[in-house]
Motif scaffolding. Structure first.
Motif, short mmCIF file in Angstrom:
data_model
loop_
_atom_site.label_atom_id
_atom_site.label_comp_id
_atom_site.label_asym_id
_atom_site.label_seq_id
_atom_site.Cartn_x
_atom_site.Cartn_y
_atom_site.Cartn_z
N TYR A 64 -5.15 -12.91 -3.53
CA TYR A 64 -5.01 -11.47 -3.36
C TYR A 64 -3.60 -11.12 -2.90
O TYR A 64 -2.91 -11.96 -2.32
N ALA A 65 -3.23 -9.87 -3.13
CA ALA A 65 -1.99 -9.37 -2.53
C ALA A 65 -2.17 -9.41 -1.01
O ALA A 65 -3.28 -9.20 -0.51
N HIS A 123 1.45 -4.60 4.70
CA HIS A 123 2.79 -4.34 4.20
C HIS A 123 3.66 -4.01 5.41
O HIS A 123 3.35 -3.09 6.17
N PRO A 154 -2.74 -8.46 2.54
CA PRO A 154 -3.38 -7.21 2.95
C PRO A 154 -2.57 -6.35 3.94
O PRO A 154 -3.09 -5.38 4.47
N ASP A 183 -2.16 3.20 9.28
CA ASP A 183 -0.85 2.59 9.50
C ASP A 183 -0.53 2.58 10.98
O ASP A 183 -1.02 3.42 11.74
N PRO A 210 -1.89 -1.37 6.38
CA PRO A 210 -2.93 -2.26 5.83
C PRO A 210 -3.26 -1.87 4.40
O PRO A 210 -3.18 -0.70 4.03
N ARG A 211 -3.60 -2.87 3.61
CA ARG A 211 -4.17 -2.58 2.29
C ARG A 211 -5.68 -2.69 2.48
O ARG A 211 -6.20 -3.75 2.79
N ASP A 216 -7.80 0.81 9.50
CA ASP A 216 -7.52 1.42 8.20
C ASP A 216 -6.23 2.24 8.22
O ASP A 216 -5.74 2.65 7.18
#
Length: 149
Positions: free
Chosen positions: A138-139, A143, A141, A107, A84-85, A105
């Protein structure tokens, strides 16, 4: 007692040497190769940006779907990593895998059993927005990557 053992060793050595000399023309080599584990993830469909409207923020979440393809060479499968971002979302709900996952929050590494060398799958993300989120672009959130087991 010692004499008998050393005689046995000499006899064994002669036994091993004998056939090896006779069969020299047909020596066979066994070559073992270690194939490195390879995993590549290709994004087939995924928005490059997360566009948040006033409606999304009032609703409190935004749904996004994405498609991925993983190529790997391990019959046991591979690890799917979701990172997560932090900041934009309170948490992320992930559907489309064996179970439903909630990404906070930290990975998440999920073992994916995939017998085939090619694994196509779709994930549905529900980005549950932080109350402080504002409309904008936004990027994404999350990855998504894949790695060997």
């Amino acid at each position: 007692g010692n004499m008998g053992r050393s005689m046995g060793v000499v006899a064994l050595a002669a036994l091993l040497a004998g056939p090896a000399l006779a069969d020299q023309a047909q020596t066979r080599f066994t070559v073992s190769a270690v194939v490195p584990k390879r995993v590549t993830l290709t994004v087939l469909e995924q928005p490059s940006q997360l566009a948040l409207s006033v409606e999304d923020i009032e609703r409190g979440y935004k749904d996004v779907s994405a498609r991925y393809q993983v190529r790997h060479n391990d019959s046991r499968g591979y690890l799917l990593h979701l990172a997560p971002r932090v900041g934009l979302t309170r948490h992320i709900e992930v559907r489309g895998l064996a179970a439903e996952f909630v990404l906070g929050d930290a990975d998440l590494a999920i073992r994916q059993a995939s017998a085939g060398r090619l694994h196509d799958f779709e994930l549905a993300f529900r980005f549950v927005l932080d109350p402080a989120a504002r409309p904008g672009s936004y990027a994404l959130p999350v990855h998504v990557t894949a790695a060997p087991l």
